[in-house]
Design an enzyme around this catalytic site. Structure first.
Site, PDB file in Angstrom:
ATOM      1  CE  LYS A  63      -4.480  -1.220   0.339  1.00 54.08           C
ATOM      2  NZ  LYS A  63      -5.576  -0.656  -0.460  1.00 54.08           N
ATOM      3  CB  SER A 312      -1.003  -8.014  -0.946  1.00 55.46           C
ATOM      4  OG  SER A 312      -1.926  -8.755  -0.156  1.00 55.46           O
TER       5      SER A 312
END
Length: 411
Positions: A63, A312
Site C-alpha cells: 500500500k 500483499s
C-alpha cells in the site's frame, strides 16, 4: 498488442505511462521487493510458483506504493493542511509512514475491530488514529466528513488514479524479474492493486492471464463483475480485502482487463498462511495469502504454468496467527484432543499415558474431570491434547488405544 486491447487501454483513466512515472518517483523511497521462485510450493501444487514479497516492505504492505505516489502530488497548501484516510490497516500504515517522511500531518480512521498490530504500527509514525464505524465503508464516511470540516485532503485507499498507478509498479517489477510468467494472481479488495497491475501487465505482455482472488465471505467485486448476489458476511481472516463497495474506477479497469475472479474459503486461506510460514518462513496476513489459497483450491487449473502471486501484506495479529497455525495443525492430524470415558480407579490414567508414550505421541494438555460431567459417579471424563507426526501416526495411536479396550468418546 491487438487493436482491441490497445483501444481498451487507451480508454482507461490510468495509463502505462502513469505507472512508469510512479516507478520513477518511488525509486529509492519504496523497496523493490524480491520476486522469487518457491521450489517447495511448486512441488506441492504442480504449478511453477513465483512470489512477490510485498510483505517485506517497511510497512509490510504494498500500500505504501500508491500512498507515496498520491502524497507526492499534493500542492504545498494541501501538504500544510494535512491529509486524512480510512483503512482496515494497511493503507493507513502506507499513508502514515510516507506522510511522516514528507512532514505532512495525517489523520486515519479505522473500523472498530481492526487488528491491534495494524493500529499500533500506524500510530508509531506519529499519526492520529481514530477508531470509528463497524465497516470500512462506515469509517470512510466518517473520515470524509471529518476531513471536510477540518479542510484535509482525503487519500482514497484504492479508487484514485494516482493510487492505482503506484500499485501498478508491482507488476512492472514482477515482469521485469520474470518476463515469462503465464498468470498473475492478485488479491482484490477495492481493486487498486489488481487494476494497476493489470494495466502494466497487459501493456508489457498482452497475452498474460490475470486472475483476481476474493474471500468467499466478502465477494464484492465478484458479485459486481459476474452479476451475482452472493451473501456478504465480511468476517474473514483476509480483512485486508474485506471491502463491501468496490471502486468505480477500479471496477471499470477490472471489467476491461481481468480474465477471472475466484473465491477462496477461510480454510484455504488459513492453509496458505500456514504453508507460507512453514515453507517460506515468511509471515503473511490472510489477504497476502489469498493467491496461494486460490492455487491450493484448484491445482489442476494452474498445473505446469508459471504463476506469479503477490504476498500483499504481512500485518497479522499475533494471537490470530497463533490460532490459525494451531487450527491447521489440527486439520493435519498433528494436534488432536481425545476424550476418554474411564473408570474412576487407580491406574486408569497411567494406562492411557503409557500407551500414548509407547506410540510416541506427545501429551500437550490433560484434563481429568469428575464433577462437571454427565458420566456415572464411578466414571471420569479424561481429555488429552496430543501431538502426532501426521494423520497416519494419529490413526495408529488411536488404534493402539482401542486395542487396549480404552473407550475413546470423541476426537
Amino acid at each position: 498488442m491487438d487493436k482491441t486491447l490497445t483501444a481498451s487501454l487507451a480508454r482507461l483513466p490510468v495509463s502505462f505511462g502513469d505507472i512508469e512515472a510512479a516507478a520513477a518517483l518511488l525509486a529509492g523511497s519504496v523497496k523493490r521487493t524480491i520476486c522469487d521462485r518457491s521450489r517447495t510450493l511448486s512441488d506441492i501444487t504442480g504449478a511453477d510458483i513465483w512470489l512477490k514479497f510485498e510483505n517485506l516492505q517497511f510497512t509490510a504492505t504494498f500500500k505504501e506504493r500508491g500512498a507515496l505516489n498520491r502524497l507526492s502530488a499534493l500542492s504545498a497548501e494541501e501538504r500544510r493542511r494535512g491529509v486524512i484516510a480510512a483503512s482496515a490497516g494497511n493503507h493507513a500504515q502506507g499513508v502514515a509512514y510516507h506522510a511522516a517522511r514528507l512532514f505532512i500531518p495525517a489523520t486515519i480512521f479505522v473500523p472498530v475491530g481492526t487488528p491491534t498490530v495494524k493500529i499500533e504500527n500506524t500510530r508509531r509514525h506519529g499519526t492520529d488514529v481514530i477508531e470509528g464505524g463497524a465497516t470500512l465503508e462506515e469509517a470512510t464516511a466518517l473520515a470524509i466528513e471529518h476531513g471536510r470540516q477540518q479542510h484535509l485532503t482525503f487519500i482514497h485507499p484504492y479508487d484514485d488514479p494516482l493510487i492505482i498507478a503506484g500499485q501498478g509498479t508491482t507488476a512492472l517489477e514482477m515482469l521485469g524479474a520474470v518476463p515469462d510468467l503465464d498468470i498473475l494472481i492478485v488479491p482484490i479488495g477495492g481493486g487498486g492493486l489488481i487494476s494497476g497491475m493489470a494495466i502494466a501487465a497487459r501493456t508489457l505482455k498482452p497475452g498474460i492471464e490475470i486472475i483476481g482472488v476474493q474471500a468467499a465471505l466478502c465477494p464484492s467485486m465478484y458479485n459486481l463483475i459476474k452479476a451475482q448476489q452472493l451473501p456478504m458476511r465480511g468476517d474473514t481472516l483476509a480483512e485486508g480485502i474485506s471491502v463491501k463497495a468496490p471502486g468505480r474506477i477500479t471496477s471499470e479497469i477490472v471489467r476491461a482487463l481481468v480474465d477471472d475472479i475466484v473465491l477462496v474459503s477461510e480454510q484455504r486461506i488459513e492453509q496458505a498462511v500456514s504453508l507460507l510460514i512453514t515453507i517460506e518462513k515468511t509471515v503473511t496476513e490472510g489477504a497476502g495469502a489469498a493467491g496461494l489459497a486460490a492455487v491450493l483450491a484448484d491445482e489442476a487449473r494452474f498445473a505446469g504454468r508459471k504463476v506469479g502471486m503477490v504476498l500483499s501484506g504481512g500485518n497479522i495479529d499475533t494471537h490470530l496467527l497463533s490460532s490459525v497455525l494451531t487450527r491447521q495443525l489440527a486439520r493435519e492430524g498433528r494436534l488432536t484432543q481425545l476424550r476418554f470415558d474411564i473408570a474412576d480407579r487407580p491406574g486408569q490414567l497411567g494406562t492411557v499415558v503409557a500407551i500414548l508414550g509407547k506410540m510416541g505421541a506427545n501429551i500437550v494438555e490433560v484434563s481429568h474431570q469428575r464433577i462437571f460431567t454427565d458420566l456415572p459417579a464411578k466414571a471420569v471424563l479424561l481429555e488429552v491434547v496430543i501431538e502426532t507426526r501426521d494423520r497416519a501416526h494419529l490413526d495408529a495411536t488411536i488404534a493402539a488405544l482401542k486395542a487396549a479396550n480404552i473407550d475413546i468418546s470423541g476426537h
